[in-house]
Design an enzyme around this catalytic site. Structure first.
Site, PDB file in Angstrom:
ATOM      1  N   GLU A 137       0.831  -1.210   0.000  1.00  0.00           N
ATOM      2  CA  GLU A 137       0.000   0.000   0.000  1.00  0.00           C
ATOM      3  C   GLU A 137       0.863   1.255   0.000  1.00  0.00           C
ATOM      4  OE1 GLU A 137      -2.275   3.381   1.837  1.00  0.00           O
ATOM      5  OE2 GLU A 137      -0.561   2.364   2.676  1.00  0.00           O
ATOM      6  N   ASP A 148      -8.149   1.533   8.033  1.00  0.00           N
ATOM      7  CA  ASP A 148      -6.782   2.069   7.960  1.00  0.00           C
ATOM      8  C   ASP A 148      -6.602   3.151   9.031  1.00  0.00           C
ATOM      9  OD1 ASP A 148      -4.190   2.358   7.090  1.00  0.00           O
ATOM     10  OD2 ASP A 148      -4.690   3.214   5.142  1.00  0.00           O
TER      11      ASP A 148
HETATM   12 ZN   LIG Z   1       0.743   4.685   5.647  1.00  0.00          ZN
END
Ligand SMILES: [Zn+2]
Ligand SMILES: *[C@@H]1O[C@H](CO)[C@@H](O)[C@H](O)[C@H]1NC(C)=O
Length: 393
Positions: free
Chosen positions: A196, A243
């Site tokens: 990511e 997240d």
């Molecule tokens: Zn990050």
């Protein structure tokens, strides 16, 4: 019956049908009872940041292509194999050059864990999809990424094991023909995504390596002919991305009108868990847009994250990220302070319960959670024991 009465009746039936159509998606969605919410397990010692079986192995540097990364990958896979043997595991691999790899290919490995209902054909099953990334950022050197996204991975692992036995119970009941009221073709999958983070500076090419590869692959992977869903991608009923979670007092914005109702489910579960004293964190609400009407949700262009390649292909997204206008990301974001010691453990555990509640409600497990609590505890002990053996080697 007079003609007036008859046409009135007809009118009434039409009206009812109309109402039914209007209400039916919502009606299929049954809230968990207070009793069930009270039963949801909190993480135990396995969330200890130093030696907890689930969380502590995640709290190390895990940059793609390094040994730490492979150890965390192994941890995720062995957790699923040991604790959740009924889940299918697939690794989706890709390689890419990065701005810092000197022309060499870096490997990226997405972990996909799926539980389908029995006897449903592949391609006919819609999948609730829980997502977090497990790689960590290359810089600053030694960066741990506890909220980014070690803790979110652990929250999802807790949810998986907390609903697993109830899924068995529900599907066993369904097979006996007792479950005609359930959606028979609803499964669940978990994506632990790789790559990511950007290696150098965030650009469209230097970021989201795993997510871009998976979205592209699934977009073109056709399900068998005559399937309800054309591609693996369209089998995703809802993509819930976690997240930057694990700091105190998070605020979660609703980003998308079309999934605002699902965001509101999360907000409602948060409120109910608080009122049942299942939360330990401070009482400021996290889902700050819950009381808004969906028309009030202003598309913000969105935050760059793993959902983007999926969003671009029409997947329905709920982005659960600690962010608010004016406040921005949590203070520790992308600094050396984003480590285990800076996690707010009450908040991390509360999140784990909330994610469990959401998944359980979505999967219609209300009646089956109570029956399965004791079995779950036993399996957790086995995983901890297994892990002890491993560290002794
Ligand atoms: Zn990050
Ligand atoms: C993907 O990569 C993993 C880890 O590097 C490896 O064990 C696995 O065999 C690979 N899978 C495929 C299908 O190539």
């Amino acid at each position: 019956m007079s003609t007036v009465l008859r046409s009135l009746c007809g009118y009434f039936i039409l009206l009812c049908l109309g109402l039914l159509l209007l209400l039916s998606p919502g009606q299929a969605y049954e809230e968990l009872s207070d009793e069930t919410l009270k039963l949801l397990p909190r993480p135990s010692h396995d969330f200890d940041i130093h030696d907890g079986a689930i969380l502590s192995p995640l709290l190390q540097t895990r940059v793609p292509g390094t040994a730490g990364h492979d150890a965390v990958l192994e941890h995720l896979v062995s957790f699923i194999r040991t604790t959740l043997p009924k889940w299918d595991i697939e690794l989706q691999n890709s390689t890419s050059k990065t701005p810092l790899s000197n022309g060499k290919d870096v490997p990226f490995v997405n972990v996909i864990a799926t539980r389908d209902p029995p006897r449903a054909s592949v391609g006919d099953v819609e999948l609730l999809t829980l997502v977090a990334h497990y790689d960590s950022k290359l810089t600053p050197e030694g960066f741990i990424g506890a909220i980014d996204s070690a803790a979110p991975c652990a929250m999802i692992m807790h949810a998986m094991r907390s609903i697993d036995a109830a899924l068995d119970k529900k599907w066993a009941a369904m097979e006996k023909g007792m479950g005609s009221t359930f959606d028979e073709e609803v499964g669940i999958q978990v994506l632990f995504l790789d790559g990511e983070e950007a290696f150098d500076h965030w650009t469209d090419e230097d970021s989201l390596y795993g997510a871009r590869s998976l979205a592209e692959t699934w977009d073109s992977q056709m399900n068998p002919a005559m399937s309800t869903f054309k591609t693996k991608l369209s089998s995703i009923s809802l993509f819930v991305l976690l997240d930057l979670l694990g700091s105190k007092n998070p605020s979660i914005v609703s980003f998308y009108q079309t999934t605002h109702w699902a965001y509101q489910r999360l907000g409602s579960l948060e409120r109910r868990l608080r009122s049942l004293n299942k939360f330990k964190a401070p009482s400021d609400p996290w889902f700050i847009d819950t009381s808004k009407d969906f028309r009030q949700i202003v598309p913000m262009g969105g935050i760059q994250d793993d959902h983007i390649p999926f969003l671009a292909r029409g997947v329905e997204i709920v982005h659960v990220i600690d962010f608010a206008p004016f406040k921005g990301f949590p203070e520790v974001w992308h600094t050396m302070d984003d480590d285990g010691e800076h996690l707010d453990m009450d908040t991390v555990e509360d999140w784990s319960v909330l994610v469990t509640a959401f998944a359980a409600e979505w999967m219609e497990l209300g009646d089956f959670l109570a029956q399965s609590e004791s079995g779950k505890a036993r399996r957790d002990e086995v995983f901890e024991a297994d892990l002890d053996k491993k560290t002794e080697l």
